[in-house]
Design a protein around this motif. Structure first.
Motif, PDB file in Angstrom:
ATOM      1  N   PHE B   4       0.835  -1.195   0.000  1.00 32.72           N
ATOM      2  CA  PHE B   4       0.000   0.000   0.000  1.00 32.72           C
ATOM      3  C   PHE B   4       0.875   1.253   0.000  1.00 32.72           C
ATOM      4  O   PHE B   4       0.610   2.213  -0.708  1.00 32.72           O
ATOM      5  N   ASN B   5       1.957   1.178   0.797  1.00 32.88           N
ATOM      6  CA  ASN B   5       2.832   2.338   0.880  1.00 32.88           C
ATOM      7  C   ASN B   5       3.473   2.632  -0.474  1.00 32.88           C
ATOM      8  O   ASN B   5       3.628   3.794  -0.864  1.00 32.88           O
ATOM      9  N   ASP B   6       3.863   1.574  -1.207  1.00 35.78           N
ATOM     10  CA  ASP B   6       4.417   1.791  -2.533  1.00 35.78           C
ATOM     11  C   ASP B   6       3.395   2.470  -3.430  1.00 35.78           C
ATOM     12  O   ASP B   6       3.724   3.378  -4.203  1.00 35.78           O
ATOM     13  N   ALA B   7       2.165   2.007  -3.303  1.00 29.40           N
ATOM     14  CA  ALA B   7       1.110   2.587  -4.133  1.00 29.40           C
ATOM     15  C   ALA B   7       0.929   4.061  -3.824  1.00 29.40           C
ATOM     16  O   ALA B   7       0.785   4.892  -4.728  1.00 29.40           O
ATOM     17  N   VAL B   8       0.971   4.371  -2.528  1.00 29.95           N
ATOM     18  CA  VAL B   8       0.833   5.777  -2.140  1.00 29.95           C
ATOM     19  C   VAL B   8       2.000   6.571  -2.681  1.00 29.95           C
ATOM     20  O   VAL B   8       1.839   7.681  -3.204  1.00 29.95           O
ATOM     21  N   ALA B   9       3.204   5.979  -2.589  1.00 31.66           N
ATOM     22  CA  ALA B   9       4.400   6.666  -3.086  1.00 31.66           C
ATOM     23  C   ALA B   9       4.268   6.922  -4.584  1.00 31.66           C
ATOM     24  O   ALA B   9       4.587   8.005  -5.076  1.00 31.66           O
ATOM     25  N   ASP B  10       3.748   5.926  -5.284  1.00 30.41           N
ATOM     26  CA  ASP B  10       3.522   6.101  -6.719  1.00 30.41           C
ATOM     27  C   ASP B  10       2.574   7.252  -6.981  1.00 30.41           C
ATOM     28  O   ASP B  10       2.781   8.081  -7.862  1.00 30.41           O
ATOM     29  N   LEU B  11       1.521   7.249  -6.192  1.00 31.11           N
ATOM     30  CA  LEU B  11       0.499   8.269  -6.349  1.00 31.11           C
ATOM     31  C   LEU B  11       1.090   9.655  -6.147  1.00 31.11           C
ATOM     32  O   LEU B  11       0.757  10.610  -6.850  1.00 31.11           O
ATOM     33  N   PHE B  17      12.497   5.898  -0.702  1.00 28.83           N
ATOM     34  CA  PHE B  17      13.759   5.380  -0.181  1.00 28.83           C
ATOM     35  C   PHE B  17      14.317   6.175   0.982  1.00 28.83           C
ATOM     36  O   PHE B  17      14.701   5.606   1.987  1.00 28.83           O
ATOM     37  N   SER B  18      14.276   7.496   0.866  1.00 31.24           N
ATOM     38  CA  SER B  18      14.846   8.247   1.992  1.00 31.24           C
ATOM     39  C   SER B  18      13.880   8.211   3.168  1.00 31.24           C
ATOM     40  O   SER B  18      12.664   8.069   2.977  1.00 31.24           O
ATOM     41  N   PRO B  19      14.386   8.339   4.397  1.00 33.30           N
ATOM     42  CA  PRO B  19      13.499   8.285   5.573  1.00 33.30           C
ATOM     43  C   PRO B  19      12.421   9.352   5.523  1.00 33.30           C
ATOM     44  O   PRO B  19      11.276   9.087   5.894  1.00 33.30           O
ATOM     45  N   LEU B  20      12.768  10.543   5.046  1.00 36.50           N
ATOM     46  CA  LEU B  20      11.767  11.606   5.009  1.00 36.50           C
ATOM     47  C   LEU B  20      10.602  11.230   4.106  1.00 36.50           C
ATOM     48  O   LEU B  20       9.428  11.366   4.451  1.00 36.50           O
ATOM     49  N   VAL B  21      10.953  10.693   2.950  1.00 34.02           N
ATOM     50  CA  VAL B  21       9.909  10.303   2.006  1.00 34.02           C
ATOM     51  C   VAL B  21       9.041   9.208   2.607  1.00 34.02           C
ATOM     52  O   VAL B  21       7.812   9.246   2.527  1.00 34.02           O
TER      53      VAL B  21
END
Lengths: 552, 355, 161
Positions: B4-11, B17-21
């Protein structure tokens, strides 16, 4: 010579033999013979009577006269044999300046509260009473409001010191053991007290160690009110307001019976049938509410039994509205009959009733499977709030509370009035003595009432005689001076008695209401102590208290 | 597998990759889930509850504001949020104010582990089930805080009951949930049977090799006893009827909620309803096959099942009397505990024999 | 356990049936019986100022003021205090005061419920229902005749005079 008369004569002799100095005189009240007892020996007289079978103290009322105060005890016999029913009154005249009477609370525990009430409102002091406090009015109240000399306009303010915390010392911590308990005020505003009841509770964990009901928050001086209104019309609207949850017809009957008895007014048969019909509809409505609120106490808010019970009550109430013009405050009965004939078109109204009666068995099945059949409810209600029949009689409990303890005392049965004798019905008793039994009695009584209603409808439908709804009643009703009458009817909560003392005018000199809820609540601490908090609430619900009637 | 997190990142168009992101992605993802849950809870707590209860009790209920009365939600929210926040004089202010926030926070955080299906799951650690159950237990803490800091005897009794109840039903809850774990290991053929996504995956096939039958391999069919025990424990853990003793309306006024009003009350109230949903979500994931179902997307199925769970809980509330505290504890310690362990041992035994 | 399940069945049956008993009040009015006792309506043209209603009223709700020639000046009725026993209507020999079916009252203060003669005359008929049609009040006991029609004629002639 009837059994009762013979018994009275024997009693006279017994009392005179055993207590020659305790008896002042013998008198005749309208309802029963009266024994005038020495005020300092009245407990002995009552004890002798109790030993002779007068095992039910209906009420204690205090009456003021010019030269004396009187404390009147109404005793009844409760037996299974209807022929054996009998009543007797004991009168204890007291000094006008310092009225004092020996307490009978050691003979009948139920006298405790009645005497406190008499003390509170009339100022008669009961010697050796275990707990001579005010009961209805605040402890700081000045004066005794039912006395003639009482000044209604007198200010009743209390200084903060005098009223700082009236219960502080009574519950102050005495030793370490007391630290294990918690004092909890339940009410006067609490969801489960069905009105304004204040329970001073001491809890040990979840277990109730001590509970002291504090009543009087809804005291409206109904007795005083009725003493200032005339017999014929003005009093009748007020009984509706004692037990205000749809039991109005039964309350009105209590008043009507007492005064019709005293003033010797006949009621036409047609009106009597209508009266029974109205009363039993009223009883169904009242019991439905009782069952619903009991469920509310055990189930919590949002339970549906309450809704179903309210729905059925509503149907009954609509019929009563059609009949009397109001949903709760009926003012339908009149001395010598009823206010108006059945609503037109009659067939439609009968159809409504019949429709309800036809649906009722199915609904009762639902109630029974929701209440009686539900194991979890049985677990909660069975074996809790145990009221032994002996305790119940001792405290003067009546109605479904007493019948739930297996004693079949029903005023309609033992002391019949109106048209009940002509109809076919049974007294419902359960001998579980617990919360469940009391609820089941109410469910059973709904069915019995439905039977009575059905018979009344049959009679009224085929009625071909004169539809006389009221007999000829004198323009003003003035019972002779110093006549007294105590009669009771079976109200929704039990024996609802009225004690009227007349002074020869159009208005009663003393109007005492014997409220069944009052006596049923008096026994509450016996039921609740040692129970869990949750069961105490359930027990309170099963007693079916209406505070309009407790506090009057 | 795309999380889910990858999907959100895609969105969001970033690389996770970085902690902030990762932090930002996590916050956004959590907000999405929480908003969805809050909407659902809002609908059910304010509107569905009334409608459903009215239906059980032959009434009509809210129908004035908006279509079918749905706008009662914003109306109620506006009303509750605009109320004055009254803090009684003698309360322990820190505990009193912290409790509602903690209540809402713990129960909403617990949704992180719920596999809503269609890839909607914020966190999927290897010990997801244990995390979820731990958060379920945490829900007792704010109740204790609220009850104790309120300085009200009814609140006090309410939280005492909650403590006794939470302890008594904690173990049965965990143990009855554990009964499905061996099944997960078998059906999903995984070495991480506590991972929530694996629990759901294990229930996707048809039941126990019996092909041709349309009955899915939900653990409610494979483990009916565990399902019932888990259901009862969930009711007790989140204090629903017949175990709603901590707030027992007719006995304790409102129990631990007695002194709360305004926004603080809203939060506690919300936490209570969120807890039912969380219980429903757990039940769905463990016993009802998560999002498994034909045609519709998995997330719809999942939420639908939790809705049904919610309706059942409210139905119980309308029909079943509240038990007494001693009966509750007796049932918890004397029967439920033994039954759950017995069930676990039986499951293990049967699996040992079969495999 | 079977009993609990049966209880659940009973409530489920109600839910599935979906019958509703309550009514949507302002849109759909509840059934009001023809005999229902609501707000009073006063008829100045009929009133003969006999003060019977004031006398019978159990709690002094009605307050009548007349001049020295016993002509009526004021007729006040405190609806907030009234117990709706309907004795005033019953006692009235000329049907000058009638309890209509109108029950929708509201007021910001208690004082607004103290109706004077004009307010009482303006009380609307509830859905055009004439309460007298549904009632056969017990007049005989009050005015010594059993014939309702006579009463009406008396009233009319009193007014005509």
């Amino acid at each position: 010579m009837s059994v009762v008369t013979r018994r009275h004569e024997e009693l006279h002799e017994t009392i005179e033999d055993e207590l020659p100095d305790a008896i002042l005189d013998f008198d005749e009240h309208h309802n029963a013979p009266a024994v005038v007892a020495n005020p300092s020996r009245v407990d002995d007289v009552v004890r002798i009577l109790k030993q002779n079978g007068y095992n039910h103290l209906s009420s204690v009322s205090a009456v003021e006269y010019d030269n004396r105060y009187e404390s009147v005890y109404h005793l009844r016999r409760i037996t299974d044999d209807r022929e054996d029913f009998d009543e007797i009154n004991v009168v204890a005249p007291a000094d006008p300046d310092e009225p004092a009477v020996e307490t009978v609370s050691d003979v009948f525990k139920g006298a405790n509260w009645h005497e406190r009430e008499a003390y509170d409102l009339m100022g008669i002091r009961y010697d050796n009473h275990p707990d001579m406090r005010r009961i209805l009015l605040p402890e700081t109240w000045k004066g005794h409001p039912l006395r003639d000399e009482y000044d209604v306009d007198q200010p009743q303010y209390t200084t903060l010191e005098a009223h700082a915390n009236p219960i502080e010392e009574r519950y102050e911590v005495e030793n370490d053991a007391a630290l294990d308990t918690m004092f909890l005020n339940i009410g006067p505003h609490h969801p489960a007290t069905h009105g304004v009841l204040h329970l001073k509770t001491v809890l040990d964990g979840e277990v109730v160690v001590d509970v002291d009901p504090d009543i009087g928050y809804l005291h409206r001086c109904e007795e005083y009110l009725c003493e200032r209104l005339d017999y014929k019309y003005q009093i009748m609207p007020y009984p509706d307001r004692w037990d205000y949850v749809s039991a109005g017809m039964l309350n009105e009957m209590a008043y009507a019976r007492c005064i019709e008895d005293l003033a010797e007014i006949d009621v036409p048969e047609y009106a009597q049938v209508i009266r029974v019909l109205a009363q039993e509809l009223s009883r169904i409505a009242a019991h439905m509410l009782a069952v619903g609120t009991f469920a509310l106490d055990i189930y919590g808010e949002l339970n549906v039994i309450f809704m179903y019970a309210f729905k059925d009550r509503e149907i009954v109430q609509e019929m009563l509205e059609d009949l009397s013009g109001q949903r709760l405050m009926f003012n339908y009965l009149r001395l010598g009959g009823v206010a108006y004939d059945l609503p037109e078109p009659r067939d439609e109204w009968f159809g409504k009733i019949r429709g309800f009666l036809d649906d009722l068995p199915g609904k009762m099945d639902e109630y029974r499977s929701l209440l009686e059949g539900n194991e979890l409810l049985r677990k909660r209600a069975e074996g809790t709030g145990i009221l032994e029949p002996e305790t119940a009689k001792e405290y003067g409990c009546t109605g479904p509370v007493l019948r739930g303890s297996g004693v079949g005392y029903d005023v309609r049965e033992v002391d019949p009035y109106g048209y009940y004798d002509e109809l076919d019905w049974d007294v419902v008793t359960y001998d579980g003595c617990d919360n469940l039994s009391r609820v089941l009695v109410r469910l059973g009584e709904v069915e019995e009432s439905a039977r009575l209603v059905e018979q009344c409808v049959d009679i009224l439908e085929s009625w071909d005689g004169d539809r006389e709804i009221q007999s000829r009643v004198p323009r003003s009703i003035t019972p002779p001076a110093e006549t007294e009458n105590y009669t009771a009817v079976e109200g929704a909560k039990g024996e609802l008695g009225i004690h009227i003392v007349s002074d020869g005018t159009e208005k009663p000199h003393r109007f005492k209401i014997r409220s069944p809820c009052f006596s049923n609540l008096a026994v509450f601490s016996e039921l609740a102590e040692g129970e869990y908090l949750a069961d105490m609430i359930a027990t309170l619900g099963s007693l079916d208290l209406v505070f309009g009637e407790v506090d009057r | 597998m795309v999380t889910f997190n990858d999907a959100v990142a895609d969105l969001l168009g970033v690389d996770g990759f970085s902690p902030l992101v990762e932090f930002i992605v996590g916050i956004v993802g959590a907000s999405i889930v929480v908003s969805v849950m809050l909407t659902i809870i809002g609908i059910s707590a304010v509107w569905l509850k009334r409608k459903w209860n009215a239906r059980l009790g032959d009434r009509i209920a809210v129908n004035r504001i908006g279509p079918a009365g749905l706008m009662v939600m914003p109306a109620d929210a506006l009303k509750l949020f605009s109320k004055e926040v009254v803090v009684p004089e003698d309360v322990d202010r820190i505990g009193y104010k912290l409790a509602p926030m903690l209540a809402a926070a713990t129960v909403l955080a617990a949704f992180a582990f719920i596999p809503f299906g269609s890839g909607l799951q914020i966190a999927d650690p290897e010990t997801g089930l244990i995390f979820a159950l731990a958060f379920a237990s945490l829900s007792a803490v704010p109740v204790v805080m609220a009850g104790y800091s309120s300085k009200n005897k009814y609140s006090f009794l309410g939280f005492e009951r909650e403590v006794a109840q939470a302890i008594a039903y904690e173990i049965p809850l965990v143990v009855s949930a554990l009964a499905v774990v061996p099944l997960v290991a078998v059906f999903a053929d995984t070495s991480a049977p506590l991972r929530m996504s694996n629990v759901v995956t294990a229930q996707q096939g048809p039941l126990l090799g019996v092909t041709g039958l349309p009955i899915p391999n939900w653990f409610i069919f494979a483990q009916p006893v565990a399902a019932v025990l888990f259901f009862v424990s969930i009711l007790a853990e989140f204090s629903r009827n017949p175990f709603d003793l901590p707030e027992a309306g007719s006995e304790l006024v409102a129990g631990y909620l007695t002194e709360y009003g305004g926004v603080n009350f809203v939060l506690l109230f919300l936490a209570e309803f969120a807890a039912i949903y969380f219980g429903g979500a757990l039940f769905t994931a463990l016993f009802l096959g998560g999002g498994s179902g034909p045609v519709l997307p998995a997330v719809v199925w999942f939420l639908g099942k939790t809705f049904v769970f919610y309706l059942v809980v409210q139905w119980f509330r309308a029909t079943i009397p509240r038990v007494r505290i001693d009966q509750l504890l007796e049932f918890g310690w004397k029967y439920l505990l033994e039954l759950t362990f017995l069930n676990l041992l039986l499951t293990a035994g049967i699996l040992w024999v079969v495999l | 356990m079977m009993g609990v399940l049966r209880s659940l069945g009973v409530t489920a049956k109600h839910a599935l049936k979906g019958d509703t008993f309550t009514v949507e009040y302002p849109d759909e009015s509840p059934g009001i019986s023809p005999r229902f006792r609501g707000t009073h309506k006063f008829s100045l043209s009929r009133c003969i100022w006999c003060r019977m209603c004031e006398e019978v009223c159990p709690n002094g709700t009605i307050d009548i003021k007349t001049n020295e020639k016993r002509e009526g000046e004021e007729y006040n009725l405190n609806l907030g205090q009234c117990i709706y026993c309907r004795l005033c209507e019953e006692v009235c020999p000329v049907d000058a005061i009638i309890l209509t079916q109108h029950f929708e009252l509201n007021a910001g203060t208690k004082a607004e419920l103290e109706y004077n003669m004009d307010d009482l005359m303006d009380v609307p008929w509830y859905k055009g229902m004439d309460p007298l049609e549904a009632r056969e009040p017990d007049r005989g006991a009050w005015i010594g005749t059993d014939e309702e029609d006579d009463v009406w004629e008396t009233a009319e002639s009193t007014y005509a005079d």
